[in-house]
Write a protein that holds these residues in place. Structure first.
Motif, mmCIF file in Angstrom:
data_model
loop_
_atom_site.group_PDB
_atom_site.id
_atom_site.type_symbol
_atom_site.label_atom_id
_atom_site.label_comp_id
_atom_site.label_asym_id
_atom_site.label_seq_id
_atom_site.Cartn_x
_atom_site.Cartn_y
_atom_site.Cartn_z
ATOM 1 N N LEU A 67 1.869 0.551 -1.528
ATOM 2 C CA LEU A 67 2.421 -0.719 -2.007
ATOM 3 C C LEU A 67 3.655 -1.122 -1.201
ATOM 4 C CD1 LEU A 67 2.158 -0.536 -5.911
ATOM 5 C CD2 LEU A 67 0.931 -2.076 -4.369
ATOM 6 N N GLY A 68 4.506 -0.146 -0.884
ATOM 7 C CA GLY A 68 5.687 -0.445 -0.070
ATOM 8 C C GLY A 68 5.309 -0.969 1.297
ATOM 9 N N ILE A 69 4.304 -0.352 1.918
ATOM 10 C CA ILE A 69 3.835 -0.797 3.234
ATOM 11 C C ILE A 69 3.183 -2.176 3.132
ATOM 12 C CG2 ILE A 69 2.191 -0.289 5.098
ATOM 13 C CD1 ILE A 69 2.667 2.710 4.437
ATOM 14 N N MET A 70 2.381 -2.369 2.090
ATOM 15 C CA MET A 70 1.711 -3.657 1.893
ATOM 16 C C MET A 70 2.714 -4.781 1.694
ATOM 17 S SD MET A 70 -1.284 -2.078 -0.536
ATOM 18 C CE MET A 70 -1.800 -3.596 -1.307
ATOM 19 N N LEU A 71 3.806 -4.499 0.967
ATOM 20 C CA LEU A 71 4.825 -5.525 0.745
ATOM 21 C C LEU A 71 5.513 -5.901 2.054
ATOM 22 C CD1 LEU A 71 6.476 -7.261 -1.220
ATOM 23 C CD2 LEU A 71 8.035 -5.312 -1.505
ATOM 24 N N LEU A 72 5.865 -4.912 2.852
ATOM 25 C CA LEU A 72 6.536 -5.201 4.128
ATOM 26 C C LEU A 72 5.627 -5.983 5.069
ATOM 27 C CD1 LEU A 72 8.400 -1.834 4.866
ATOM 28 C CD2 LEU A 72 9.338 -3.944 3.918
ATOM 29 N N LEU A 73 4.314 -5.699 5.017
ATOM 30 C CA LEU A 73 3.373 -6.379 5.912
ATOM 31 C C LEU A 73 2.926 -7.736 5.367
ATOM 32 C CD1 LEU A 73 1.073 -3.393 6.978
ATOM 33 C CD2 LEU A 73 2.862 -4.499 8.325
ATOM 34 N N GLY A 74 3.167 -7.989 4.086
ATOM 35 C CA GLY A 74 2.689 -9.232 3.481
ATOM 36 C C GLY A 74 1.196 -9.194 3.246
ATOM 37 N N PHE A 75 0.691 -8.030 2.843
ATOM 38 C CA PHE A 75 -0.747 -7.815 2.651
ATOM 39 C C PHE A 75 -1.117 -8.122 1.201
ATOM 40 C CE2 PHE A 75 -4.269 -5.061 1.382
ATOM 41 C CZ PHE A 75 -5.206 -5.293 2.382
ATOM 42 N N HIS A 148 -4.512 -11.138 10.378
ATOM 43 C CA HIS A 148 -5.229 -10.571 9.233
ATOM 44 C C HIS A 148 -5.848 -9.213 9.556
ATOM 45 C CE1 HIS A 148 -7.691 -10.502 5.602
ATOM 46 N NE2 HIS A 148 -8.739 -10.216 6.372
ATOM 47 N N ASN A 149 -6.563 -9.124 10.669
ATOM 48 C CA ASN A 149 -7.256 -7.883 11.016
ATOM 49 C C ASN A 149 -6.278 -6.743 11.291
ATOM 50 O OD1 ASN A 149 -9.763 -9.087 10.759
ATOM 51 N ND2 ASN A 149 -9.834 -9.717 12.913
ATOM 52 N N PHE A 150 -5.170 -7.047 11.961
ATOM 53 C CA PHE A 150 -4.203 -5.999 12.282
ATOM 54 C C PHE A 150 -3.522 -5.492 11.016
ATOM 55 C CE2 PHE A 150 -0.132 -4.562 14.412
ATOM 56 C CZ PHE A 150 -0.726 -3.440 14.983
ATOM 57 N N ARG A 151 -3.229 -6.401 10.078
ATOM 58 C CA ARG A 151 -2.645 -5.998 8.795
ATOM 59 C C ARG A 151 -3.590 -5.066 8.040
ATOM 60 N NH1 ARG A 151 -1.553 -11.356 8.082
ATOM 61 N NH2 ARG A 151 -3.008 -11.494 6.301
ATOM 62 N N ASN A 152 -4.868 -5.451 8.006
ATOM 63 C CA ASN A 152 -5.857 -4.610 7.330
ATOM 64 C C ASN A 152 -5.928 -3.222 7.961
ATOM 65 O OD1 ASN A 152 -6.453 -6.730 5.658
ATOM 66 N ND2 ASN A 152 -8.409 -7.255 6.641
ATOM 67 N N ALA A 153 -5.885 -3.196 9.272
ATOM 68 C CA ALA A 153 -5.976 -1.922 9.987
ATOM 69 C C ALA A 153 -4.761 -1.040 9.686
ATOM 70 C CB ALA A 153 -6.096 -2.171 11.489
ATOM 71 N N LEU A 154 -3.567 -1.650 9.637
ATOM 72 C CA LEU A 154 -2.348 -0.879 9.367
ATOM 73 C C LEU A 154 -2.354 -0.309 7.949
ATOM 74 C CD1 LEU A 154 0.455 -3.024 11.069
ATOM 75 C CD2 LEU A 154 -0.417 -0.796 11.801
ATOM 76 N N VAL A 155 -2.767 -1.126 6.988
ATOM 77 C CA VAL A 155 -2.814 -0.662 5.604
ATOM 78 C C VAL A 155 -3.844 0.460 5.451
ATOM 79 C CG1 VAL A 155 -3.403 -1.297 3.229
ATOM 80 C CG2 VAL A 155 -1.992 -2.822 4.609
ATOM 81 N N SER A 156 -5.017 0.277 6.051
ATOM 82 C CA SER A 156 -6.066 1.297 5.981
ATOM 83 C C SER A 156 -5.594 2.597 6.618
ATOM 84 C CB SER A 156 -7.338 0.808 6.680
ATOM 85 O OG SER A 156 -7.833 -0.358 6.063
ATOM 86 N N LEU A 157 -4.940 2.481 7.779
ATOM 87 C CA LEU A 157 -4.434 3.669 8.469
ATOM 88 C C LEU A 157 -3.377 4.390 7.633
ATOM 89 C CD1 LEU A 157 -4.332 5.432 11.017
ATOM 90 C CD2 LEU A 157 -2.602 3.867 11.932
ATOM 91 N N SER A 158 -2.502 3.620 6.986
ATOM 92 C CA SER A 158 -1.444 4.233 6.176
ATOM 93 C C SER A 158 -2.029 4.999 4.990
ATOM 94 C CB SER A 158 -0.456 3.166 5.691
ATOM 95 O OG SER A 158 -1.075 2.275 4.779
ATOM 96 N N VAL A 159 -3.077 4.442 4.367
ATOM 97 C CA VAL A 159 -3.719 5.120 3.243
ATOM 98 C C VAL A 159 -4.393 6.410 3.707
ATOM 99 C CG1 VAL A 159 -5.547 4.968 1.500
ATOM 100 C CG2 VAL A 159 -4.045 3.011 1.907
ATOM 101 N N VAL A 160 -5.074 6.341 4.849
ATOM 102 C CA VAL A 160 -5.739 7.533 5.401
ATOM 103 C C VAL A 160 -4.711 8.618 5.722
ATOM 104 C CG1 VAL A 160 -7.027 8.436 7.378
ATOM 105 C CG2 VAL A 160 -7.737 6.299 6.290
ATOM 106 N N LEU A 161 -3.597 8.235 6.339
ATOM 107 C CA LEU A 161 -2.552 9.206 6.687
ATOM 108 C C LEU A 161 -1.917 9.813 5.439
ATOM 109 C CD1 LEU A 161 -0.782 7.445 9.713
ATOM 110 C CD2 LEU A 161 -2.308 9.428 9.768
#
Length: 366
Positions: A67-75, A148-161
């Motif tokens: 959620l913290g990452i999503m907020l900073l990215l505006g996801f 949009h695509n880069f935001r999705n990729a960053l959020v997905s990567l953060s969850v996986v990590l």
């Protein structure tokens, strides 16, 4: 001014959620102990959730970090801000309940890295609630970063990590040890109380039944007790907390005697920490006798520490053919020493030199 306040709130809330989440993700087992305390009958009275404390702890800390990452990215701003609001409202209620009724002395918001009193935890949540409400009322001003695509990729990567980090620390040990029993700690020194430090002040309240009514009496009142007063209980009311050493409630008891003073001066001491033998991992238990033989050959004294009873100890010794003695120590203390069950601790004259998970026995340096 409004845009600046929203921008500040976004950064402040986002970073705090990420930091808080990662600290707890570093030690999800410790956070699960805290959740079990909240679920207990004396706090929220939800014992049905106790067996799932670890799974809930992992979900909460990964979701909090994400959620913290999503907020900073505006996801997905609406989902993110609504989730933040619901989460902080729940935890604000929880910390207020703990503080007001003095149920849980440490919320575990920042794990063992930063201890907060119940009222400090509640204040922290109120501050966060204030800034999240600003974001909630001004969602349209939260501008997304990147496409949009880069935001999705960053959020997905953060969850996986985050999931990988959770898997790693559960099968090894926390990446950073913030506890009082971290490597390098000398147990004897950590138990010392420096001269001149304040002592805990306690007022004893005596409860007596007088003519069917429970009444409280202080020590001074006892001389004038009614003749028909019947003792009910004694309540120790803490007036002011004194200095508490980092290490306390540490014992090494065998047959009713505490041997910590002589064991903690051993130049080579190998400890097996197993807070509950019934919950200990069988894969780990199977490796201990082989390690014991190697350690004794290298000149180590080998013992185990547990909070289990004599019958459970006898059953485990018979099943696995253990040649070492089991010493008693409080279960909470053993959980604090190490998270794995069993885990291995190497000590030199009371100083912790190594700590390993049972999955990492091969890395021990004897």
């Amino acid at each position: 001014m409004k845009k600046f306040l929203v921008h500040f709130s976004r950064i402040f809330v986002g970073l705090l959620f990420i930091i808080s989440g990662l600290i707890k993700l570093n030690d999800p087992v410790g956070f699960s102990y805290k959740l079990s305390e909240y679920f207990s009958e004396t706090v929220l009275n939800l014992p049905v959730f106790v067996p799932y404390s670890l799974a809930i702890a992992l979900f909460v800390v990964i979701f909090e970090t994400a959620l913290g990452i999503m907020l900073l990215l505006g996801f997905k701003n609406k989902f993110t801000v609504w989730s933040l609001l619901l989460m902080i409202v729940f935890f604000t209620f929880l910390t207020f309940y703990s503080a007001y009724f003095n149920k849980v002395t440490d919320c575990g918001c920042f794990g063992d890295a930063l201890k907060l009193t119940p009222w400090q935890s509640f204040t922290k949540d109120v501050v966060l609630l204030f800034f999240i409400l600003i974001l909630f009322l001004n969602i349209k001003l939260i501008q997304p970063l990147f496409n949009h695509n880069f935001r999705n990729a960053l959020v997905s990567l953060s969850v996986v990590l985050c999931c990988f980090m959770g898997y790693w620390v559960l099968n090894h040990l926390p990446l950073k040890d913030f506890r009082a029993y971290k490597v390098g700690t000398n147990i004897q020194k950590a138990m010392e109380i420096p001269e001149g430090t304040p002592k805990t002040e306690v007022e004893m309240i005596f409860v007596y039944n007088v003519n069917g009514v429970k009444k409280n009496f202080t020590e001074n009142d006892l001389m004038s007790l009614p003749a028909n007063a019947q003792f009910v209980e004694r309540i120790d009311k803490v007036i002011s907390e004194g200095y508490k050493p980092p290490v306390h409630d540490f014992t090494m008891e065998l047959d009713g005697s505490d041997y910590k003073d002589e064991l903690l001066v051993e130049p080579k001491l190998l400890l097996y920490v197993m807070y509950d033998l019934n919950k200990a991992d069988k894969k780990g238990l199977e490796q201990l006798e082989g390690l014991t033989k190697k350690a004794k050959t290298a000149g180590y004294k080998v013992i185990a520490m547990t909070a289990s009873n004599a019958d459970e100890i006898a059953a485990v010794k018979k099943e696995f053919g253990y040649s070492f003695d089991f010493y008693f120590c409080d279960g909470t203390t053993l959980k604090t020493i190490e998270r794995a069950n069993p885990s291995i601790v190497v000590m030199h004259q009371g100083t912790i030199k190594q700590k390993v998970h049972y999955n990492d026995i091969s890395t021990l340096k004897l």
